[in-house]
Design an enzyme around this catalytic site. Sequence first.
Site, PDB file in Angstrom:
ATOM      1  N   SER A   1       4.247  19.852   7.522  1.00 32.15           N
ATOM      2  CA  SER A   1       5.053  19.793   8.736  1.00 32.15           C
ATOM      3  C   SER A   1       6.373  19.070   8.442  1.00 32.15           C
ATOM      4  CB  SER A   1       4.252  19.138   9.863  1.00 32.15           C
ATOM      5  OG  SER A   1       4.903  19.261  11.107  1.00 32.15           O
TER       6      SER A   1
ATOM      7  N   HIS B   1       4.603  25.450  11.125  1.00 34.34           N
ATOM      8  CA  HIS B   1       3.726  25.859  12.239  1.00 34.34           C
ATOM      9  C   HIS B   1       4.243  27.175  12.834  1.00 34.34           C
ATOM     10  CE1 HIS B   1       2.164  21.794  11.910  1.00 34.34           C
ATOM     11  NE2 HIS B   1       3.317  21.270  12.288  1.00 34.34           N
TER      12      HIS B   1
END
Length: 301
Positions: A192, A228
């Site tokens: 991330s 994501h």
Amino acid sequence: MYGPMAAFGYVERPVRVDLSRVPEGSVRPLSDGRLGPPNRRQSRNQAASSSRDNPRSTPGASMQRILAVGGGGFMMEDTPSPIDRHITGLTGKARPRICYLATPSGDLPAHLDKFHAAYGDLGCETSHLAFFRQPDARSILVSDFRARLLEQDAIFVGGGNTKSALAVWREWGLDTVLKEAWGSGVLLAGMSAGAMCWFEAGLTDSFWGSAYRPLDCLGLLPGGCAVHYSSDSKRRETLHAAQQTRSIPSSIAIDDFAAVMYVGTSINTVVSWRTGSTAYQTYCKGGTVIETALSAKQINV
């Protein structure tokens, strides 16, 4: 685009984005007409060999490698994750030394504990560098982090607020040490925020609003990064819109449960541990965004 794409078995998809649907302020055109965020750093390193051998097992070798994880691993999965096992295997060591940087989460104690548990169970010699917590027996001291980080086999950066983490690193000089570690053959990895930070730009929600916005990052890898990717349609919509307004350069977009390995500054492999998860290269040509799905090697077996 970063090298010949035929090797990845890609499929190109032209995509047009309705700019009226993108939240105001989520993209920002460049003032000087260049492709990418203002003042973005130019790539300073030539692409290294594409060999997948462990760089430290070859005398004199110092292969530069970065593994960008779109989502998953010990921070997101309740059971041992294939990506954490994969990272330990990439070091080529029976008991690798791996340091965790949880700066994006403000060195959240729960994240530190999960890292030490997950990688300790994998037989690693674990440590962490924390700027917001008192040191404990597992810590690398802030006063000595350069020497200790350069001794690691891998450095893993967790998720959280990319913008805040970069500010802290630059204040402490960690950004230059990470570049030095990369150049010396230490495997850099992250999930991330810990994936976006290595690129010239990231598409982030670090500004604490409802919109995703481009952010200048460390610039070790060329182009932009989104994470994501398939879990939130707004990420795809905003990335494409940002590319149409030249607010972010050609990018790699990575799904949850997928990761991209860079050797030097070029894509080497894409791995996945869930069916349907992969990574995509996106770029704008003639006002149309082209999204290219890359073939991923399954590592959950």
